[in-house]
Write an enzyme that holds these catalytic residues in place. Sequence first.
Site, PDB file in Angstrom:
ATOM      1  N   SER A  45     -10.630  30.185 -45.164  1.00 15.81           N
ATOM      2  CA  SER A  45      -9.597  29.735 -46.105  1.00 15.81           C
ATOM      3  C   SER A  45      -8.290  30.928 -46.400  1.00 15.81           C
ATOM      4  O   SER A  45      -7.183  30.140 -46.218  1.00 15.81           O
ATOM      5  CB  SER A  45     -10.136  28.649 -46.614  1.00 15.81           C
ATOM      6  OG  SER A  45     -10.980  29.270 -47.323  1.00 15.81           O
ATOM      7  N   TYR A  76     -10.372  25.718 -50.038  1.00 14.81           N
ATOM      8  CA  TYR A  76     -11.362  24.293 -49.134  1.00 14.81           C
ATOM      9  C   TYR A  76     -12.574  24.545 -50.306  1.00 14.81           C
ATOM     10  O   TYR A  76     -12.573  23.312 -50.159  1.00 14.81           O
ATOM     11  CB  TYR A  76     -11.441  25.038 -47.759  1.00 14.81           C
ATOM     12  CG  TYR A  76     -11.184  25.883 -46.293  1.00 14.81           C
ATOM     13  CD1 TYR A  76      -9.787  26.029 -47.121  1.00 14.81           C
ATOM     14  CD2 TYR A  76     -11.096  25.570 -46.116  1.00 14.81           C
ATOM     15  CE1 TYR A  76      -8.565  25.420 -46.156  1.00 14.81           C
ATOM     16  CE2 TYR A  76     -10.375  25.427 -44.380  1.00 14.81           C
ATOM     17  CZ  TYR A  76      -8.554  25.627 -44.380  1.00 14.81           C
ATOM     18  OH  TYR A  76      -8.137  26.256 -43.166  1.00 14.81           O
ATOM     19  N   GLY A  77     -13.165  24.603 -51.018  1.00  6.58           N
ATOM     20  CA  GLY A  77     -14.222  24.697 -51.867  1.00  6.58           C
ATOM     21  C   GLY A  77     -14.435  23.833 -52.828  1.00  6.58           C
ATOM     22  O   GLY A  77     -15.368  23.026 -52.992  1.00  6.58           O
ATOM     23  N   CYS A  82     -15.341  32.174 -43.032  1.00 11.50           N
ATOM     24  CA  CYS A  82     -15.432  30.846 -44.006  1.00 11.50           C
ATOM     25  C   CYS A  82     -17.006  29.521 -44.486  1.00 11.50           C
ATOM     26  O   CYS A  82     -17.278  29.002 -43.337  1.00 11.50           O
ATOM     27  CB  CYS A  82     -14.745  29.804 -44.273  1.00 11.50           C
ATOM     28  SG  CYS A  82     -13.964  28.569 -45.332  1.00 11.50           S
ATOM     29  N   ASN A  83     -17.700  30.064 -45.757  1.00 12.85           N
ATOM     30  CA  ASN A  83     -19.295  29.227 -45.643  1.00 12.85           C
ATOM     31  C   ASN A  83     -18.562  27.973 -45.527  1.00 12.85           C
ATOM     32  O   ASN A  83     -19.655  26.784 -45.316  1.00 12.85           O
ATOM     33  CB  ASN A  83     -19.698  29.444 -46.898  1.00 12.85           C
ATOM     34  CG  ASN A  83     -20.417  31.044 -46.848  1.00 12.85           C
ATOM     35  OD1 ASN A  83     -21.454  31.489 -46.593  1.00 12.85           O
ATOM     36  ND2 ASN A  83     -19.193  32.627 -47.449  1.00 12.85           N
ATOM     37  N   THR A  84     -17.444  27.572 -46.076  1.00 15.39           N
ATOM     38  CA  THR A  84     -17.076  26.341 -46.717  1.00 15.39           C
ATOM     39  C   THR A  84     -17.305  25.237 -45.586  1.00 15.39           C
ATOM     40  O   THR A  84     -17.635  24.486 -45.081  1.00 15.39           O
ATOM     41  CB  THR A  84     -15.732  26.003 -47.902  1.00 15.39           C
ATOM     42  OG1 THR A  84     -16.743  26.321 -49.003  1.00 15.39           O
ATOM     43  CG2 THR A  84     -15.918  24.683 -48.069  1.00 15.39           C
ATOM     44  N   CYS A 101     -20.828  32.551 -49.882  1.00 16.92           N
ATOM     45  CA  CYS A 101     -18.969  32.580 -50.140  1.00 16.92           C
ATOM     46  C   CYS A 101     -18.537  33.198 -49.860  1.00 16.92           C
ATOM     47  O   CYS A 101     -18.892  35.015 -50.170  1.00 16.92           O
ATOM     48  CB  CYS A 101     -19.057  31.969 -51.654  1.00 16.92           C
ATOM     49  SG  CYS A 101     -16.892  32.139 -51.717  1.00 16.92           S
ATOM     50  N   THR A 102     -17.672  33.209 -48.698  1.00 20.04           N
ATOM     51  CA  THR A 102     -16.728  35.511 -48.092  1.00 20.04           C
ATOM     52  C   THR A 102     -16.005  35.723 -49.104  1.00 20.04           C
ATOM     53  O   THR A 102     -16.639  36.990 -49.680  1.00 20.04           O
ATOM     54  CB  THR A 102     -15.641  34.624 -48.082  1.00 20.04           C
ATOM     55  OG1 THR A 102     -14.611  33.461 -48.251  1.00 20.04           O
ATOM     56  CG2 THR A 102     -15.631  34.103 -46.205  1.00 20.04           C
ATOM     57  N   HIS A 103     -15.998  35.552 -51.096  1.00 16.36           N
ATOM     58  CA  HIS A 103     -15.859  36.261 -51.972  1.00 16.36           C
ATOM     59  C   HIS A 103     -16.655  36.636 -52.447  1.00 16.36           C
ATOM     60  O   HIS A 103     -16.092  37.986 -52.894  1.00 16.36           O
ATOM     61  CB  HIS A 103     -14.850  35.016 -52.790  1.00 16.36           C
ATOM     62  CG  HIS A 103     -13.304  34.473 -52.223  1.00 16.36           C
ATOM     63  ND1 HIS A 103     -13.097  34.219 -50.936  1.00 16.36           N
ATOM     64  CD2 HIS A 103     -12.119  34.913 -53.038  1.00 16.36           C
ATOM     65  CE1 HIS A 103     -12.037  34.063 -50.784  1.00 16.36           C
ATOM     66  NE2 HIS A 103     -11.390  34.211 -52.059  1.00 16.36           N
TER      67      HIS A 103
HETATM   68  N1  DGL Z   1     -14.184  30.541 -47.727  1.00 16.55           N
HETATM   69  C1  DGL Z   1     -14.325  29.958 -48.499  1.00 16.55           C
HETATM   70  C2  DGL Z   1     -16.026  29.817 -48.940  1.00 16.55           C
HETATM   71  O1  DGL Z   1     -16.625  31.067 -48.320  1.00 16.55           O
HETATM   72  C3  DGL Z   1     -13.999  30.238 -50.228  1.00 16.55           C
HETATM   73  C4  DGL Z   1     -12.988  29.903 -50.966  1.00 16.55           C
HETATM   74  C5  DGL Z   1     -11.856  28.614 -50.581  1.00 16.55           C
HETATM   75  O2  DGL Z   1     -12.580  27.643 -51.222  1.00 16.55           O
HETATM   76  O3  DGL Z   1     -12.025  28.222 -49.874  1.00 16.55           O
HETATM   77  O4  DGL Z   1     -16.607  29.018 -48.678  1.00 16.55           O
END
Ligand code: DGL
Length: 287
Positions: A12, A43-44, A74-76, A189-191
């Site tokens: 995302s 996206y979350g 992206c996990n979401t 989560c990627t972050h």
């Molecule tokens: N990339 C999203 C994840 O890994 C985190 C950022 C988002 O909420 O878009 O869940």
Amino acid sequence: MSALLRIGVFDSGFGGLTVLRALLPQMPAAEFLYVGDTARLPYGSKSQATIARYAVESAQFLVAQGAAYLVIACNTASALALDAIRDAVTVPVLGVIETGAASAAAISKSRDVLVLATDATVQSHAYAQACAAHGLRALEKSCPLLVPLIEEGWTEHPITDEVLRIYLEEAMQTARERGSTPDTVLLGCTHYPLLRPLLERALPPSMQILDSAETTAACVRHDLEARNLLPPESLSSLHAARGEDETPSPASRCRFFATDSIDKFQRLGSRFLGHSMQAVELMDLGG
Ligand code: DGL
């Protein structure tokens, strides 16, 4: 870019660059296309239908650019859109939920795992299901304030430290109430890999931190091997294919696409990637 194996990495936003950073040394003879849908991040906090629509558009863009394999960093999107993406493209697609759960299963002794993730990922219970399939109990904790703080660059800020400690305390309170004893924290989560120093300080030393970026890179490699898609390891073969004399830098094997500000992507992205970024191309996927 020449065409050996071209791998598409989707997130995302910037966070998936932590996965790309882990992939680059694992596959020295592959090329990478990265899409960060920064215009529509986060996206979350969005619904499943919206996340699936956005993620499918990015996946189709990557395949149109020549990606022969997709990593949904992206996990979401992995939690809520993996089936939709697989239905929409013809190349193999790997998400990060199953890889994270499998890695947790390999190291957890108590069989209780704490998963930190976005709200949408937690609501989907994708991690709980994937963990259960490996005989693990997952306690899923949504940490909605962390992505905006990390996006702000506050990865060492006292406020981020305080927010993280509150989330961890809430999670451990729930664990006590359930009689659960997590020995592993899965960064869902990627972050969150950028918060590793804060996490290490906040958690008891007995708790292991599982960074989904590292585990995903290892799983991609295994999956490519199993599919007989892994390009030759030797960099000289890559040079020969390109007619180059010099060893290509990791960044020269990457093309970056963002749906919003190029400047911001380069500035924030370099923090996630670990080095400065080559030109980033603006792409428009619509609203
Ligand atoms: N990339 C999203 C994840 O890994 C985190 C950022 C988002 O909420 O878009 O869940």
